[in-house]
Design a protein around this motif. Sequence first.
Motif, PDB file in Angstrom:
ATOM      1  N   PRO A 242       0.773  -1.308   0.037  1.00 44.95           N
ATOM      2  CA  PRO A 242      -0.019  -0.100  -0.089  1.00 44.95           C
ATOM      3  C   PRO A 242       0.870   1.216  -0.037  1.00 44.95           C
ATOM      4  O   PRO A 242       1.894   1.408   0.478  1.00 44.95           O
ATOM      5  CB  PRO A 242      -0.748   0.102   1.210  1.00 44.95           C
ATOM      6  N   GLY A 243       0.640   2.470  -0.876  1.00 39.67           N
ATOM      7  CA  GLY A 243       1.263   3.602  -0.758  1.00 39.67           C
ATOM      8  C   GLY A 243       2.343   3.591  -1.929  1.00 39.67           C
ATOM      9  O   GLY A 243       3.139   4.542  -1.929  1.00 39.67           O
ATOM     10  N   LEU A 244       2.449   2.406  -2.634  1.00 40.15           N
ATOM     11  CA  LEU A 244       3.515   2.355  -3.649  1.00 40.15           C
ATOM     12  C   LEU A 244       3.162   3.607  -4.434  1.00 40.15           C
ATOM     13  O   LEU A 244       1.933   3.604  -5.004  1.00 40.15           O
ATOM     14  CB  LEU A 244       3.629   1.157  -4.284  1.00 40.15           C
ATOM     15  N   GLN A 245       4.189   4.210  -5.011  1.00 34.67           N
ATOM     16  CA  GLN A 245       3.700   5.237  -6.068  1.00 34.67           C
ATOM     17  C   GLN A 245       4.782   4.975  -7.313  1.00 34.67           C
ATOM     18  O   GLN A 245       5.890   4.708  -7.173  1.00 34.67           O
ATOM     19  CB  GLN A 245       4.275   6.676  -5.624  1.00 34.67           C
ATOM     20  N   ARG A 246       4.308   5.427  -8.406  1.00 37.67           N
ATOM     21  CA  ARG A 246       4.917   5.177  -9.642  1.00 37.67           C
ATOM     22  C   ARG A 246       5.614   6.648 -10.081  1.00 37.67           C
ATOM     23  O   ARG A 246       4.987   7.616 -10.070  1.00 37.67           O
ATOM     24  CB  ARG A 246       3.979   4.855 -10.844  1.00 37.67           C
ATOM     25  N   ASN A 247       6.921   6.601 -10.258  1.00 42.07           N
ATOM     26  CA  ASN A 247       7.545   7.785 -10.867  1.00 42.07           C
ATOM     27  C   ASN A 247       7.392   7.973 -12.114  1.00 42.07           C
ATOM     28  O   ASN A 247       7.639   7.135 -12.908  1.00 42.07           O
ATOM     29  CB  ASN A 247       9.098   7.775 -10.244  1.00 42.07           C
TER      30      ASN A 247
ATOM     31  N   GLY B 183       9.305  -0.878 -21.531  1.00 39.32           N
ATOM     32  CA  GLY B 183       9.777  -2.047 -20.450  1.00 39.32           C
ATOM     33  C   GLY B 183      10.099  -1.378 -19.199  1.00 39.32           C
ATOM     34  O   GLY B 183      10.976  -1.749 -18.454  1.00 39.32           O
ATOM     35  N   ASN B 184       9.813   0.147 -19.006  1.00 42.02           N
ATOM     36  CA  ASN B 184      10.538   0.963 -17.888  1.00 42.02           C
ATOM     37  C   ASN B 184       9.492   1.059 -16.943  1.00 42.02           C
ATOM     38  O   ASN B 184       8.152   1.445 -17.190  1.00 42.02           O
ATOM     39  CB  ASN B 184      10.729   2.251 -18.653  1.00 42.02           C
ATOM     40  N   LEU B 185       9.859   0.926 -15.678  1.00 43.18           N
ATOM     41  CA  LEU B 185       9.051   1.007 -14.446  1.00 43.18           C
ATOM     42  C   LEU B 185      10.127   1.728 -13.442  1.00 43.18           C
ATOM     43  O   LEU B 185      11.059   1.365 -13.202  1.00 43.18           O
ATOM     44  CB  LEU B 185       8.419  -0.062 -13.953  1.00 43.18           C
ATOM     45  N   ASN B 186       9.417   2.802 -12.896  1.00 45.19           N
ATOM     46  CA  ASN B 186      10.197   3.507 -11.889  1.00 45.19           C
ATOM     47  C   ASN B 186       9.219   3.656 -10.523  1.00 45.19           C
ATOM     48  O   ASN B 186       8.413   4.449 -10.633  1.00 45.19           O
ATOM     49  CB  ASN B 186      10.958   4.573 -12.184  1.00 45.19           C
ATOM     50  N   VAL B 187       9.637   2.990  -9.549  1.00 43.27           N
ATOM     51  CA  VAL B 187       8.688   3.214  -8.356  1.00 43.27           C
ATOM     52  C   VAL B 187       9.270   3.565  -6.994  1.00 43.27           C
ATOM     53  O   VAL B 187      10.320   3.423  -6.762  1.00 43.27           O
ATOM     54  CB  VAL B 187       7.890   1.909  -7.976  1.00 43.27           C
ATOM     55  N   CYS B 188       8.474   4.435  -6.364  1.00 42.33           N
ATOM     56  CA  CYS B 188       8.885   4.689  -4.905  1.00 42.33           C
ATOM     57  C   CYS B 188       8.362   4.034  -3.804  1.00 42.33           C
ATOM     58  O   CYS B 188       7.056   3.936  -3.741  1.00 42.33           O
ATOM     59  CB  CYS B 188       8.362   6.413  -4.956  1.00 42.33           C
ATOM     60  N   PHE B 189       8.841   3.331  -3.192  1.00 45.37           N
ATOM     61  CA  PHE B 189       8.673   2.439  -2.011  1.00 45.37           C
ATOM     62  C   PHE B 189       8.228   3.137  -0.531  1.00 45.37           C
ATOM     63  O   PHE B 189       9.245   3.819  -0.141  1.00 45.37           O
ATOM     64  CB  PHE B 189       9.427   1.221  -1.653  1.00 45.37           C
ATOM     65  N   PRO B 190       7.243   3.128   0.026  1.00 44.99           N
ATOM     66  CA  PRO B 190       6.987   3.919   1.219  1.00 44.99           C
ATOM     67  C   PRO B 190       7.983   3.472   2.296  1.00 44.99           C
ATOM     68  O   PRO B 190       8.123   2.146   2.229  1.00 44.99           O
ATOM     69  CB  PRO B 190       5.573   3.708   1.539  1.00 44.99           C
ATOM     70  N   LYS B 191       8.422   4.223   3.110  1.00 45.50           N
ATOM     71  CA  LYS B 191       9.042   3.698   4.437  1.00 45.50           C
ATOM     72  C   LYS B 191      10.419   3.103   4.228  1.00 45.50           C
ATOM     73  O   LYS B 191      11.057   2.506   5.265  1.00 45.50           O
ATOM     74  CB  LYS B 191       8.257   3.393   5.339  1.00 45.50           C
ATOM     75  N   VAL B 192      10.929   2.827   3.120  1.00 45.65           N
ATOM     76  CA  VAL B 192      12.163   2.145   2.863  1.00 45.65           C
ATOM     77  C   VAL B 192      13.211   2.689   2.257  1.00 45.65           C
ATOM     78  O   VAL B 192      12.870   3.951   1.154  1.00 45.65           O
ATOM     79  CB  VAL B 192      12.351   0.612   2.492  1.00 45.65           C
ATOM     80  N   GLU B 193      14.574   2.577   2.158  1.00 46.14           N
ATOM     81  CA  GLU B 193      15.298   3.329   1.190  1.00 46.14           C
ATOM     82  C   GLU B 193      15.480   2.082  -0.020  1.00 46.14           C
ATOM     83  O   GLU B 193      15.674   0.972   0.154  1.00 46.14           O
ATOM     84  CB  GLU B 193      17.014   3.273   1.786  1.00 46.14           C
TER      85      GLU B 193
END
Length: 390
Positions: free
Chosen positions: A289-294, A304-314
């Motif tokens: 939950p809370g995963l964001q697409r950049n 074939g490109n995906l870039n994602v921002c994970f909540p609460k982790v580096e």
Amino acid sequence: MNVIYLDNHATTRVDPRVVEAMIPWFDTWYANPGSTTHEPGRLAKEAIDQALARIAGFFHAEPDELIVTSGATESNNLAVFGVCLHPRQKRRKVISVATEHQAMLGPLQKIQKAGFDVKLLPVQSQNHCVPGQIDLQQVAEEIDSDTALVSVMLANNEIGVLQPIREIAKLCAQHEVLFHTDATQAVGRIPVDLDSLGVDLLSYSAHKVYGPKGIGGLLIRGQNGPMRLAPQIVGGGQQSNLRSGTLASSSIIGMSKALEIARESQMQESVLHGLWRNRLWDLLSAAIPGLQRNGPDEQHRLPGNLNVCFPKVEGQSLMLEAKGIAVSSGSACTSANPETSHVLRAIGRTDDEARASIRFGIGRFNSEHEIEIAAGQLIDAYHKLTSFVA
Ligand SMILES: Cc1ncc(COP(=O)(O)O)c(C=O)c1O
């Protein structure tokens, strides 16, 4: 190495068919194609000329519109310095974009130090309609009679966003300004040719399209016309004096083969890679939950490109935990650099969000099964790391 390789924007595995085509050029056809005083040299020249014509043909260009370089970094350098430092160049302004690859930002910084006015345009932020894309209106407002060059990358290496190259080309043509695009990430993934893009100069690299490293090219529309570049590597006068140095026969053959395969398989691969990219996003976002697409939606980005921002982790910790997957937090050239991604910051991500982001690049040698395993490993790694945080 039992790793799922999802870092195909950094580089790609050389296709076995490319390797096979290259081998005779090390031990049989080794003569210098410049040595036309003997038969082996003449035969090498003939075959290399044919390969160069095929490479140029891939881009709908003539053979004399192609300069072979060591890769896209050199091509970008040649485009910037070749145009700006030409003895007849009177104009002093260059327009580009804040999210360009370092291989373009580096030459731009250098030309700025040499006295040129370099304008880096911003891009739309994540909450706008096409995050990462430039605003055509801003390009139109910046171009003036002092502009020597406009350079905008075709596809971004981190968030895969596609820029409106044809429209920018039209603006440049109206103002008689040279237009360069760094098409390195686009070649082999979407159709790329000089005619439909309308650009004057185009950089690309073989190692992003399942070819060998250390070779690429700069295409120059109408090279024999009024536009000439100031050569940056001088010496033996090869390639019409525009880039001296013995032609790298084996690599040229490899590049030609890689592009031939790309022409045949690009359409089918891009459909497949787009589906797998969506599958990866669906699996990850359903479990986290809370995963964001950049970056933008699928219509405006490389398949074939995906870039994602994970909540609460580096992102770094996640990559260390999910050892079976090869991914990165951004450009390979800057992955050792502690600074956060200039591309993610340009679309409005905070430093923390940029540090929590991972780039995926799906390629020819992946499979749907691998995508599912990779998603599972990432989800497990994410839950493991966040269970410590909770
Ligand atoms: C958009 C872009 N331009 C240029 C380069 C540099 O290419 P090369 O490694 O061929 O010099 C890269 C490589 O990552 C890239 O992604």
